[in-house]
Design a protein around this motif. Structure first.
Motif, PDB file in Angstrom:
ATOM      1  N   GLU A  86      32.990  -6.390 -55.559  1.00  0.00           N
ATOM      2  CA  GLU A  86      32.311  -7.503 -56.231  1.00  0.00           C
ATOM      3  C   GLU A  86      33.060  -8.829 -56.093  1.00  0.00           C
ATOM      4  O   GLU A  86      32.454  -9.876 -55.863  1.00  0.00           O
ATOM      5  N   PHE A  87      34.381  -8.793 -56.222  1.00  0.00           N
ATOM      6  CA  PHE A  87      35.140 -10.039 -56.242  1.00  0.00           C
ATOM      7  C   PHE A  87      35.744 -10.407 -54.893  1.00  0.00           C
ATOM      8  O   PHE A  87      36.268 -11.509 -54.723  1.00  0.00           O
ATOM      9  N   LEU A  88      35.674  -9.501 -53.952  1.00  0.00           N
ATOM     10  CA  LEU A  88      36.149  -9.803 -52.613  1.00  0.00           C
ATOM     11  C   LEU A  88      35.005 -10.450 -51.834  1.00  0.00           C
ATOM     12  O   LEU A  88      33.833 -10.137 -52.074  1.00  0.00           O
ATOM     13  N   PRO A  89      35.299 -11.343 -50.893  1.00  0.00           N
ATOM     14  CA  PRO A  89      34.224 -12.031 -50.147  1.00  0.00           C
ATOM     15  C   PRO A  89      33.602 -11.167 -49.060  1.00  0.00           C
ATOM     16  O   PRO A  89      33.507 -11.560 -47.897  1.00  0.00           O
ATOM     17  N   VAL A  90      33.168  -9.958 -49.451  1.00  0.00           N
ATOM     18  CA  VAL A  90      32.620  -9.008 -48.469  1.00  0.00           C
ATOM     19  C   VAL A  90      31.223  -8.519 -48.843  1.00  0.00           C
ATOM     20  O   VAL A  90      30.625  -7.755 -48.095  1.00  0.00           O
ATOM     21  N   SER A  91      30.711  -8.928 -50.003  1.00  0.00           N
ATOM     22  CA  SER A  91      29.370  -8.591 -50.491  1.00  0.00           C
ATOM     23  C   SER A  91      29.269  -7.186 -51.073  1.00  0.00           C
ATOM     24  O   SER A  91      29.178  -6.193 -50.346  1.00  0.00           O
ATOM     25  N   SER A  92      29.259  -7.127 -52.385  1.00  0.00           N
ATOM     26  CA  SER A  92      29.110  -5.832 -53.057  1.00  0.00           C
ATOM     27  C   SER A  92      27.704  -5.272 -52.857  1.00  0.00           C
ATOM     28  O   SER A  92      27.530  -4.060 -52.681  1.00  0.00           O
ATOM     29  N   SER A  93      26.684  -6.149 -52.862  1.00  0.00           N
ATOM     30  CA  SER A  93      25.313  -5.669 -52.685  1.00  0.00           C
ATOM     31  C   SER A  93      25.126  -5.039 -51.309  1.00  0.00           C
ATOM     32  O   SER A  93      24.428  -4.037 -51.153  1.00  0.00           O
ATOM     33  N   ALA A  94      25.773  -5.619 -50.289  1.00  0.00           N
ATOM     34  CA  ALA A  94      25.699  -5.050 -48.942  1.00  0.00           C
ATOM     35  C   ALA A  94      26.369  -3.684 -48.901  1.00  0.00           C
ATOM     36  O   ALA A  94      25.852  -2.741 -48.297  1.00  0.00           O
ATOM     37  N   HIS A  95      27.503  -3.565 -49.561  1.00  0.00           N
ATOM     38  CA  HIS A  95      28.226  -2.288 -49.536  1.00  0.00           C
ATOM     39  C   HIS A  95      27.462  -1.196 -50.286  1.00  0.00           C
ATOM     40  O   HIS A  95      27.434  -0.044 -49.854  1.00  0.00           O
ATOM     41  N   LEU A  96      26.847  -1.562 -51.401  1.00  0.00           N
ATOM     42  CA  LEU A  96      26.037  -0.584 -52.115  1.00  0.00           C
ATOM     43  C   LEU A  96      24.856  -0.138 -51.258  1.00  0.00           C
ATOM     44  O   LEU A  96      24.530   1.057 -51.191  1.00  0.00           O
ATOM     45  N   ARG A  97      24.238  -1.102 -50.601  1.00  0.00           N
ATOM     46  CA  ARG A  97      23.072  -0.818 -49.755  1.00  0.00           C
ATOM     47  C   ARG A  97      23.465   0.038 -48.555  1.00  0.00           C
ATOM     48  O   ARG A  97      22.822   1.051 -48.245  1.00  0.00           O
ATOM     49  N   VAL A  98      24.538  -0.351 -47.854  1.00  0.00           N
ATOM     50  CA  VAL A  98      24.966   0.353 -46.634  1.00  0.00           C
ATOM     51  C   VAL A  98      25.528   1.729 -46.971  1.00  0.00           C
ATOM     52  O   VAL A  98      25.210   2.726 -46.305  1.00  0.00           O
ATOM     53  N   PHE A  99      26.358   1.809 -48.000  1.00  0.00           N
ATOM     54  CA  PHE A  99      26.970   3.083 -48.357  1.00  0.00           C
ATOM     55  C   PHE A  99      25.907   4.098 -48.741  1.00  0.00           C
ATOM     56  O   PHE A  99      25.971   5.268 -48.335  1.00  0.00           O
ATOM     57  N   SER A 100      24.914   3.657 -49.507  1.00  0.00           N
ATOM     58  CA  SER A 100      23.843   4.569 -49.912  1.00  0.00           C
ATOM     59  C   SER A 100      23.062   5.072 -48.705  1.00  0.00           C
ATOM     60  O   SER A 100      22.702   6.251 -48.620  1.00  0.00           O
ATOM     61  N   ALA A 101      22.813   4.154 -47.741  1.00  0.00           N
ATOM     62  CA  ALA A 101      22.074   4.539 -46.539  1.00  0.00           C
ATOM     63  C   ALA A 101      22.865   5.542 -45.707  1.00  0.00           C
ATOM     64  O   ALA A 101      22.318   6.537 -45.217  1.00  0.00           O
ATOM     65  N   LEU A 102      24.160   5.295 -45.527  1.00  0.00           N
ATOM     66  CA  LEU A 102      25.003   6.194 -44.735  1.00  0.00           C
ATOM     67  C   LEU A 102      25.140   7.565 -45.388  1.00  0.00           C
ATOM     68  O   LEU A 102      25.222   8.589 -44.701  1.00  0.00           O
ATOM     69  N   ALA A 103      25.179   7.581 -46.712  1.00  0.00           N
ATOM     70  CA  ALA A 103      25.337   8.843 -47.430  1.00  0.00           C
ATOM     71  C   ALA A 103      24.007   9.597 -47.554  1.00  0.00           C
ATOM     72  O   ALA A 103      23.986  10.739 -48.016  1.00  0.00           O
ATOM     73  N   GLY A 104      22.924   8.942 -47.137  1.00  0.00           N
ATOM     74  CA  GLY A 104      21.620   9.579 -47.250  1.00  0.00           C
ATOM     75  C   GLY A 104      21.046   9.502 -48.649  1.00  0.00           C
ATOM     76  O   GLY A 104      20.122  10.243 -48.988  1.00  0.00           O
ATOM     77  N   TRP A 105      21.596   8.605 -49.467  1.00  0.00           N
ATOM     78  CA  TRP A 105      21.091   8.417 -50.819  1.00  0.00           C
ATOM     79  C   TRP A 105      20.043   7.307 -50.816  1.00  0.00           C
ATOM     80  O   TRP A 105      20.001   6.480 -49.919  1.00  0.00           O
ATOM     81  N   GLY A 106      19.231   7.270 -51.833  1.00  0.00           N
ATOM     82  CA  GLY A 106      18.269   6.181 -51.948  1.00  0.00           C
ATOM     83  C   GLY A 106      18.974   4.883 -52.303  1.00  0.00           C
ATOM     84  O   GLY A 106      20.061   4.889 -52.888  1.00  0.00           O
ATOM     85  N   ASP A 107      18.370   3.776 -51.925  1.00  0.00           N
ATOM     86  CA  ASP A 107      18.888   2.463 -52.299  1.00  0.00           C
ATOM     87  C   ASP A 107      18.920   2.390 -53.827  1.00  0.00           C
ATOM     88  O   ASP A 107      17.895   2.588 -54.472  1.00  0.00           O
ATOM     89  N   PRO A 108      20.088   2.123 -54.447  1.00  0.00           N
ATOM     90  CA  PRO A 108      20.144   2.059 -55.903  1.00  0.00           C
ATOM     91  C   PRO A 108      19.287   0.935 -56.482  1.00  0.00           C
ATOM     92  O   PRO A 108      18.921   0.975 -57.656  1.00  0.00           O
ATOM     93  N   GLY A 109      18.969  -0.058 -55.655  1.00  0.00           N
ATOM     94  CA  GLY A 109      18.056  -1.121 -56.085  1.00  0.00           C
ATOM     95  C   GLY A 109      18.738  -2.300 -56.737  1.00  0.00           C
ATOM     96  O   GLY A 109      19.896  -2.243 -57.161  1.00  0.00           O
ATOM     97  N   ALA A 110      18.002  -3.402 -56.816  1.00  0.00           N
ATOM     98  CA  ALA A 110      18.538  -4.646 -57.368  1.00  0.00           C
ATOM     99  C   ALA A 110      18.851  -4.517 -58.857  1.00  0.00           C
ATOM    100  O   ALA A 110      19.803  -5.113 -59.357  1.00  0.00           O
ATOM    101  N   ALA A 111      18.045  -3.734 -59.593  1.00  0.00           N
ATOM    102  CA  ALA A 111      18.267  -3.585 -61.030  1.00  0.00           C
ATOM    103  C   ALA A 111      19.599  -2.880 -61.295  1.00  0.00           C
ATOM    104  O   ALA A 111      20.388  -3.308 -62.147  1.00  0.00           O
ATOM    105  N   PHE A 112      19.871  -1.803 -60.570  1.00  0.00           N
ATOM    106  CA  PHE A 112      21.129  -1.084 -60.722  1.00  0.00           C
ATOM    107  C   PHE A 112      22.303  -1.995 -60.399  1.00  0.00           C
ATOM    108  O   PHE A 112      23.305  -2.029 -61.120  1.00  0.00           O
TER     109      PHE A 112
END
Length: 280
Positions: free
Chosen positions: A17-43
């Motif tokens: 979250e605080f590093l200039p690397v984008s937490s939303s991107a990491h949540l989105r990419v990590f979920s996709a790589l793990a085969g999980w659903g996108d946690p979504g903007a609300a989460f």
């Protein structure tokens, strides 16, 4: 979402979250790589309440001084020149762009902008922007935060609004803007964190009503992820503020470009679909 998923995603949120690397991107990419659903903007928005709580605690003295001076300046005009009072107004002004744009483009932000090709593109483009901004700052006088002006506060605000696009990074966008305006790394990061408080808290509270409904995760896992995000986020803030006092942002810029390139490669090879893991 399982409890295990919640712990992992909360940790990802807190660490990025605080590093200039984008937490939303990491949540989105990590979920996709793990085969999980996108946690979504609300989460994402609700777990950011955890990381923002870490900001409130870490910068509690700064925040208390700003609120106190700003409040007094409302009834005592002579106090309006106080740096902390001005900072209160600058944070309010800088919050307006993301509030207006976030409300206007809410549906687009929560759907089409979460395409992994967009995430990869913004990771690379804004990684290059961060590197260029950091390099330009290194050859100029580094201004302290006390030299911030109203137009520059708005500039920070528009930079923050770019973080509505997954992959840009709230801290990355605002820190890059600060560096381009000539502020020191520490000043740019400090204002970035302070500026995020109203927007993140407002977004998180609004999105609370969506948790447990439709495709959004249930309350239990979301709350657990928020707690994990708070603990890991606080540790990252403490480390990050010390790190940038002696190092550049080059490592983060390189990481962003490599991650974006790897994501494009995985999509090109068919390993990941652009909408992999997306919410239906």
């Amino acid at each position: 979402m399982s409890w295990f998923h919640a712990v992992v995603l909360g940790l990802v949120q807190g660490l990025t979250e605080f590093l200039p690397v984008s937490s939303s991107a990491h949540l989105r990419v990590f979920s996709a790589l793990a085969g999980w659903g996108d946690p979504g903007a609300a989460f994402t928005a609700v777990t950011q309440l955890g990381t923002e709580s870490a900001v409130l605690i870490y910068f509690r003295r700064d925040i208390a001084d700003i609120i106190r001076a700003w409040s007094v300046s409302l009834v005592r005009p002579e106090m309006r020149k106080d740096p902390n009072a001005r900072m209160g107004w600058y944070v309010i002004a800088g919050t307006l762009p993301i509030g207006v744009l976030g409300f206007t483009f809410q549906d687009t932000i929560e759907t089409s902008l979460r395409d992994l090709r967009i995430v990869a593109t913004t990771l690379i483009v804004f990684g290059v922007v961060l590197a260029a901004a950091d390099r330009m700052r290194a050859v100029r006088y580094a201004k302290p935060l006390t030299e911030l002006t109203f137009p520059q506060a708005l500039g920070y605000g528009f930079a923050q609004s770019l973080a509505l696009i997954p992959g840009v990074s709230r801290s990355g966008g605002t820190i890059s803007a600060g560096l381009l305006m000539g502020y020191s790394r520490e000043a740019a990061a400090r204002y970035s964190f302070l500026l995020a408080i109203p927007a993140v808290l407002a977004s998180g509270v609004l999105e609370l009503f969506k948790i447990g409904e439709g495709p959004s995760p249930a309350w239990g896992p979301t709350l657990l992820a928020t707690v994990v995000a708070f603990a890991s986020g606080y540790a990252v803030i403490a480390w990050f503020m010390k790190f940038i006092s002696h190092h550049s942002f080059a490592a983060f810029a390189v990481y962003r470009v490599l991650l974006g390139a790897a994501l494009f490669l995985l999509i090109a090879l068919g390993t990941l679909a652009p909408g992999a893991g997306a919410i239906d």
